[in-house]
Scaffold this active site. Sequence first.
Site, PDB file in Angstrom:
ATOM      1  N   SER A   1     -76.076  11.294 -28.362  1.00 36.19           N
ATOM      2  CA  SER A   1     -76.062   9.952 -28.952  1.00 36.19           C
ATOM      3  C   SER A   1     -77.456   9.325 -28.989  1.00 36.19           C
ATOM      4  CB  SER A   1     -75.130   9.034 -28.160  1.00 36.19           C
ATOM      5  OG  SER A   1     -73.870   9.632 -28.011  1.00 36.19           O
TER       6      SER A   1
HETATM    7  N1  SAH Z   1     -72.222  11.923 -24.322  1.00 37.52           N
HETATM    8  C1  SAH Z   1     -72.773  13.019 -25.089  1.00 37.52           C
HETATM    9  C2  SAH Z   1     -72.414  12.880 -26.551  1.00 37.52           C
HETATM   10  C3  SAH Z   1     -71.512  13.957 -26.905  1.00 37.52           C
HETATM   11  S1  SAH Z   1     -70.874  13.991 -28.536  1.00 37.52           S
HETATM   12  C4  SAH Z   1     -74.247  13.148 -24.892  1.00 37.52           C
HETATM   13  O1  SAH Z   1     -74.860  12.229 -24.317  1.00 37.52           O
HETATM   14  O2  SAH Z   1     -74.815  14.173 -25.263  1.00 37.52           O
HETATM   15  C5  SAH Z   1     -69.149  14.048 -28.145  1.00 37.52           C
HETATM   16  C6  SAH Z   1     -68.684  15.212 -27.330  1.00 37.52           C
HETATM   17  O3  SAH Z   1     -67.275  15.060 -27.144  1.00 37.52           O
HETATM   18  C7  SAH Z   1     -68.877  16.567 -27.980  1.00 37.52           C
HETATM   19  O4  SAH Z   1     -69.609  17.389 -27.104  1.00 37.52           O
HETATM   20  C8  SAH Z   1     -67.458  17.095 -28.185  1.00 37.52           C
HETATM   21  O5  SAH Z   1     -67.346  18.494 -28.021  1.00 37.52           O
HETATM   22  C9  SAH Z   1     -66.707  16.351 -27.098  1.00 37.52           C
HETATM   23  N2  SAH Z   1     -65.265  16.228 -27.288  1.00 37.52           N
HETATM   24  C10 SAH Z   1     -64.571  16.027 -28.428  1.00 37.52           C
HETATM   25  N3  SAH Z   1     -63.243  15.978 -28.178  1.00 37.52           N
HETATM   26  C11 SAH Z   1     -63.101  16.131 -26.824  1.00 37.52           C
HETATM   27  C12 SAH Z   1     -61.982  16.163 -25.948  1.00 37.52           C
HETATM   28  N4  SAH Z   1     -60.729  16.016 -26.377  1.00 37.52           N
HETATM   29  N5  SAH Z   1     -62.209  16.346 -24.624  1.00 37.52           N
HETATM   30  C13 SAH Z   1     -63.473  16.517 -24.153  1.00 37.52           C
HETATM   31  N6  SAH Z   1     -64.562  16.492 -24.935  1.00 37.52           N
HETATM   32  C14 SAH Z   1     -64.391  16.301 -26.256  1.00 37.52           C
END
Ligand code: SAH
Length: 217
Positions: free
Chosen positions: A62
């Site tokens: 993000s």
């Molecule tokens: N907080 C992260 C942003 C990640 S983007 C950072 O700072 O890098 C969102 C993430 O959510 C992705 O890695 C995706 O794989 C994950 N995601 C999507 N659906 C999910 C679920 N049901 N359970 C766990 N993770 C999930």
Amino acid sequence: MDQFKYRRRQMVREQIQRRGVSDPRVLEAMEEAPRHLFVRPHLAAQAYEDFALPIEGGQTISQPYIVARMSEMLDVQSHHSVLEIGTGSGYQTLILARLAARVYSLERVGELARRAIERLRQFHLDNVKIQIFDGTVGWSDVGPFDRILVTAAAPSVPKPLLDQLKIGGKLLVPEGSRANQQLVLYEKTSEGLHKLSGEAVCFVPLIGRHGWNASEE
Ligand code: SAH
């Protein structure tokens, strides 16, 4: 002092404080966290710019301002137990680990979780646990939680997460369509649920049992 220290200070001042984030604990955590170690090496020079960046598996890390804004809105205290859904790169996990007593983070993509665990090892955190699992069902073994942060876009807040929130607890989630969402803060009180809407955001979809369907990915 690493070579990016000055860039981080500038990022905090120009992207984060200027947009109104003022919680000193959040600002300090953002100033300390080496975001360049959470992106692929060829993107390190862009790590302190004002945007999200791609990570493995078609996911994103993000925008720094959004990480700071969400951390501030969630009002994380040093005695809190926090559940994060969507470990991704592990960057937001590191910020939460600096603010809370314990952080539990769930990621559905195995490769991302493994890389995040590997990356976070260098910070010698003893308060973070990461698991590969569908976060939309929460983590009932270690709940209930004081705070829950969903860092992927949900069609609506997954019910199991509200169930795993303590009374007095807060949950922050980007809610909306797959393309556009709004930050929504839920507060669970003994009288019921309070809902407060925040700014417009754009996250990758939350995929799982109480999220979006994987087949549309
Ligand atoms: N907080 C992260 C942003 C990640 S983007 C950072 O700072 O890098 C969102 C993430 O959510 C992705 O890695 C995706 O794989 C994950 N995601 C999507 N659906 C999910 C679920 N049901 N359970 C766990 N993770 C999930």
